[in-house]
Write a protein that holds these residues in place. Structure first.
Motif, PDB file in Angstrom:
ATOM      1  N   ASN A  58       8.298  10.368  -3.887  1.00  0.00           N
ATOM      2  CA  ASN A  58       8.183  10.252  -2.324  1.00  0.00           C
ATOM      3  C   ASN A  58       7.056   9.675  -1.962  1.00  0.00           C
ATOM      4  O   ASN A  58       7.016   8.798  -0.934  1.00  0.00           O
ATOM      5  N   ALA A  59       5.893  10.178  -2.347  1.00  0.00           N
ATOM      6  CA  ALA A  59       4.617   9.609  -2.065  1.00  0.00           C
ATOM      7  C   ALA A  59       4.567   8.134  -2.313  1.00  0.00           C
ATOM      8  O   ALA A  59       4.013   7.272  -1.674  1.00  0.00           O
ATOM      9  N   ALA A  60       4.727   7.841  -3.591  1.00  0.00           N
ATOM     10  CA  ALA A  60       4.840   6.287  -4.053  1.00  0.00           C
ATOM     11  C   ALA A  60       5.896   5.671  -3.112  1.00  0.00           C
ATOM     12  O   ALA A  60       5.406   4.473  -2.668  1.00  0.00           O
ATOM     13  N   LEU A  61       6.914   5.846  -2.856  1.00  0.00           N
ATOM     14  CA  LEU A  61       7.641   5.124  -1.780  1.00  0.00           C
ATOM     15  C   LEU A  61       7.224   5.093  -0.350  1.00  0.00           C
ATOM     16  O   LEU A  61       7.432   4.222   0.032  1.00  0.00           O
ATOM     17  N   LYS A  62       6.527   6.339   0.137  1.00  0.00           N
ATOM     18  CA  LYS A  62       6.020   6.089   1.468  1.00  0.00           C
ATOM     19  C   LYS A  62       4.847   5.113   1.348  1.00  0.00           C
ATOM     20  O   LYS A  62       4.656   4.492   2.344  1.00  0.00           O
ATOM     21  N   SER A  63       4.124   5.018   0.131  1.00  0.00           N
ATOM     22  CA  SER A  63       3.000   4.081   0.151  1.00  0.00           C
ATOM     23  C   SER A  63       3.581   2.746   0.130  1.00  0.00           C
ATOM     24  O   SER A  63       2.866   1.654   0.775  1.00  0.00           O
ATOM     25  N   ASP A  64       4.655   2.607  -0.727  1.00  0.00           N
ATOM     26  CA  ASP A  64       5.389   1.177  -0.662  1.00  0.00           C
ATOM     27  C   ASP A  64       5.756   0.652   0.479  1.00  0.00           C
ATOM     28  O   ASP A  64       5.797  -0.494   0.964  1.00  0.00           O
ATOM     29  N   LEU A  65       6.458   1.767   1.183  1.00  0.00           N
ATOM     30  CA  LEU A  65       6.886   1.566   2.602  1.00  0.00           C
ATOM     31  C   LEU A  65       5.852   1.239   3.610  1.00  0.00           C
ATOM     32  O   LEU A  65       5.846   0.164   4.487  1.00  0.00           O
TER      33      LEU A  65
ATOM     34  N   SER B 212       3.116  -3.198   6.391  1.00  0.00           N
ATOM     35  CA  SER B 212       2.022  -4.302   6.656  1.00  0.00           C
ATOM     36  C   SER B 212       2.353  -5.671   6.294  1.00  0.00           C
ATOM     37  O   SER B 212       1.918  -6.634   7.162  1.00  0.00           O
ATOM     38  N   ALA B 213       3.044  -5.846   5.363  1.00  0.00           N
ATOM     39  CA  ALA B 213       3.414  -7.272   4.760  1.00  0.00           C
ATOM     40  C   ALA B 213       4.199  -7.615   5.975  1.00  0.00           C
ATOM     41  O   ALA B 213       4.296  -8.924   6.175  1.00  0.00           O
ATOM     42  N   LYS B 214       5.149  -6.935   6.494  1.00  0.00           N
ATOM     43  CA  LYS B 214       6.184  -7.287   7.456  1.00  0.00           C
ATOM     44  C   LYS B 214       5.589  -7.906   8.673  1.00  0.00           C
ATOM     45  O   LYS B 214       5.891  -8.869   9.137  1.00  0.00           O
ATOM     46  N   GLU B 215       4.611  -7.015   9.061  1.00  0.00           N
ATOM     47  CA  GLU B 215       3.848  -7.419  10.349  1.00  0.00           C
ATOM     48  C   GLU B 215       2.789  -8.745  10.148  1.00  0.00           C
ATOM     49  O   GLU B 215       2.848  -9.412  10.832  1.00  0.00           O
ATOM     50  N   ALA B 216       2.355  -8.868   8.803  1.00  0.00           N
ATOM     51  CA  ALA B 216       1.733 -10.122   8.634  1.00  0.00           C
ATOM     52  C   ALA B 216       2.648 -11.075   8.530  1.00  0.00           C
ATOM     53  O   ALA B 216       2.135 -12.315   9.151  1.00  0.00           O
ATOM     54  N   LEU B 217       3.785 -11.021   7.941  1.00  0.00           N
ATOM     55  CA  LEU B 217       4.642 -12.200   8.012  1.00  0.00           C
ATOM     56  C   LEU B 217       5.119 -12.302   9.489  1.00  0.00           C
ATOM     57  O   LEU B 217       5.279 -13.593   9.866  1.00  0.00           O
ATOM     58  N   ALA B 218       5.170 -11.425  10.411  1.00  0.00           N
ATOM     59  CA  ALA B 218       5.942 -11.661  11.592  1.00  0.00           C
ATOM     60  C   ALA B 218       4.910 -12.398  12.404  1.00  0.00           C
ATOM     61  O   ALA B 218       4.965 -13.372  13.027  1.00  0.00           O
ATOM     62  N   GLY B 219       3.235 -11.941  12.368  1.00  0.00           N
ATOM     63  CA  GLY B 219       2.431 -12.725  12.732  1.00  0.00           C
ATOM     64  C   GLY B 219       2.379 -14.233  12.292  1.00  0.00           C
ATOM     65  O   GLY B 219       2.025 -15.031  13.103  1.00  0.00           O
TER      66      GLY B 219
END
Length: 178
Positions: A17-24, A29-36
């Motif tokens: 769960n912690a790993a999945l939260k980290s991946d999320l 962050s990657a999604k926000e960067a791509l949106a920008g």
């Protein structure tokens, strides 16, 4: 034993769960960067399309002006070309002036009046009249030097253009040395 196994499984699930939260978080962050990046790309594309439309308009304007000048081009009285992204209407000095003179010839006056009429019909455009000179040294007392002669030639052309109806706030002069 079953409790230990369940606790071990729970601990493993917590780690997952912690790993999945980290991946999320990374994915967000990657999604926000791509949106920008997408927004920047769309903005750049819009600017490029605007510049392309302006370039097409300039090309169309050049074609229209060339068509207007076609009879004069065919007669050898002038040429139209693009230099450094600007339209240049070039008139041979021998059509306009005698050697060493800043006085427009009769043919030169007619040519300039015709050019002025065509250019004045193009709204919201500024024009710079560039005076050039021949390579012959100027006569003493008439002009200080060939640079002065070229400036006087451009002034003669502008004065003729203004007299032919060119608005004076749309023209400027420049003189070039030998």
């Amino acid at each position: 034993s079953e409790l230990t196994s369940t606790r071990s499984e729970r601990d493993q699930l917590k780690k997952e769960n912690a790993a999945l939260k980290s991946d999320l978080g990374k994915t967000s962050s990657a999604k926000e960067a791509l949106a920008g990046s997408l927004a920047d790309t769309q903005k750049a594309l819009a600017e490029l399309e605007k510049n392309q439309a302006a370039a097409r308009a300039r090309i169309e304007e050049f074609k229209n002006l060339t068509a207007r000048f076609q009879s004069m081009v065919s007669a050898g009285d002038l040429s139209v070309k693009i230099v450094d992204g600007r339209m240049v209407v070039e008139l041979p000095s021998d059509v306009l002036f005698a050697s060493g003179s800043a006085r427009l010839s009769r043919k030169g006056q007619g040519t300039i009046k015709e050019v002025a009429g065509l250019l004045a019909a193009i709204p919201q455009k500024q024009f710079q009249i560039e005076g050039h000179t021949d390579s012959d040294p100027v006569k003493k007392g008439t002009f200080a030097n060939n640079w002065d002669l070229s400036a006087q030639r451009s002034r003669s052309v502008v004065e003729t253009m203004i007299a032919a109806g060119m608005p004076r706030d749309r023209v400027s002069i420049a003189g070039f040395a030998d």
